[in-house]
Design an enzyme around this catalytic site. Sequence first.
Site, PDB file in Angstrom:
ATOM      1  N   CYS A  55       0.823  -1.204   0.000  1.00 49.08           N
ATOM      2  CA  CYS A  55       0.000   0.000   0.000  1.00 49.08           C
ATOM      3  C   CYS A  55       0.857   1.254   0.000  1.00 49.08           C
ATOM      4  CB  CYS A  55      -0.895   0.043   1.253  1.00 49.08           C
ATOM      5  SG  CYS A  55      -1.958  -1.385   1.491  1.00 49.08           S
ATOM      6  N   ASP A  72      17.842  38.180 -13.989  1.00 46.78           N
ATOM      7  CA  ASP A  72      16.508  38.266 -14.582  1.00 46.78           C
ATOM      8  C   ASP A  72      15.777  39.507 -14.052  1.00 46.78           C
ATOM      9  OD1 ASP A  72      14.189  36.609 -15.997  1.00 46.78           O
ATOM     10  OD2 ASP A  72      13.395  37.431 -14.129  1.00 46.78           O
TER      11      ASP A  72
END
Length: 513
Positions: free
Chosen positions: A32, A471
């Site tokens: 699981c 940037d």
Amino acid sequence: MNEETRYEAVRGRDARFDGEFFFAVSTTGIYCRPSCPAVTPKRANVRFYASAAAAQGAGFRACRRCRPDAAPGSAAWNVRADLVGRAMRLIGDGVVDREGVAGLAARLGYSSRQVHRQLTEELGAGPVALARAQRAHTARVLLQTTTLPVTELAFAAGFASVRQFNDTIREIYASTPTGLRGQGPGGRPGRRGRSGGQDERDHPAPAGVPLRLAYRGPYAAREIFDFLERRAIAGVEETLGPAGARTYRRTLRLPYGTAIAEVDEPGAGRRARNGTRPAAAADGGWLECRLHLTDLRDLATAVARLRRLFDLDADPYAVAERLGADPWLAPLVAARPGLRSPGAADSAELAVRAVLGQQVTVAAGRRLAGVLVAAYGKPLAAPDGALTHVFPEPGALADAPLAELGMPDARRRALRTVSGALADGRVALDPGVDRDATEQALLALTGIGPWTARYIRMRALGDPDVFLPGDAGVRHGLAAIGATPEAAEGWRPWRSYALHHLWNAPPATTEKS
């Protein structure tokens, strides 16, 4: 984590660890995900595994309640630059199915024996077993969402024979292919409503292979759909619908053919699989997706590339823990929980787009890309809405005049140089490349500077730790929070996410590329 802390995560059904590890129950023979809703087993009966393939190799079959094979991938593979991390990214892209273990090893620059040993030591399964687990998941999806005959479906999922396909399905799912098909939503293939199983007469299922692309933790869907919408290239991408209920559509070039992908923005009105409202965003969720493939063998590869584009395997908890502790970033992190760092569905396309975006606004770069697609893209067999082309291949651009773009000669040369390097293999941008070496190879190309190389590294190579101090948008974001570029050293290894927070920081006065 040790075994005791893993068991505590299982007891708490903690979805944060879905995909990070798996547990199996010796008394039932099933494995699981940590968030499985079933009754928590006794500690003495629990075994832990680093991968689904390892649990399958130990003889455990997948739980029918929590579907551990559909858990998000481990965020570690995006962060790690070592052999295991690079190998897992390539296996997820389908390299073992297409090229075998020898092809995987050649891409990594190691021997097949070394690759097998490293993966087995760390994950409990070698490359063949890991690829087999992925094929099994693809087969289950196809069985439960299409009416494709089982014989054709076996080869579409990547199996070498129908017998191998049948044996794998029985071993992993404890069912025959026909029985597994009957376990699909609504009990029949293709009858998957948006509510997770109601009859298609009430909720018509869209055409294509329907999928749910799982993610962990909070997910800032609005921001990522905004990001993609602002950059959508005419002919290749489009976004339909109002904010909060958008569908992002795009064409894909894949190893065996082409595809059109449709991904829905999760809205407040979506219901969970059992028909109830979804839990809080912190509990994770999924993106509804449809894939229209010309060749179903491309399903697993298309899913892997969409997961990278939408950054679905990220660990938002780890990101928030580091960035949220920073006094400058903390308010931004609190304002946008689950902010992602979008990747790329096509790495070569992203590299070309990065060159087109040099020193121009987002809108200008988008317009140039649209002109490029119209002139050099490959037309679809038939247009689908506004989607008409797949993005040009690098080889089609390496010697192209590019006069249609109206760019300076230097940028046209840079575009041809990058395209030529991608076409002849001097630069590779596949998921398993060495990121440092690739950045240096890009910087060695005429017309490629630090901004372009690092932007490609962040998006095309999925590096979570890239910063762009030069940037314009980053400079404005830093000024808005009162920080300097030097502060970014404290944001490792999640600087790409910090960068997106800065891009979203108010006031946003300049667009970024």
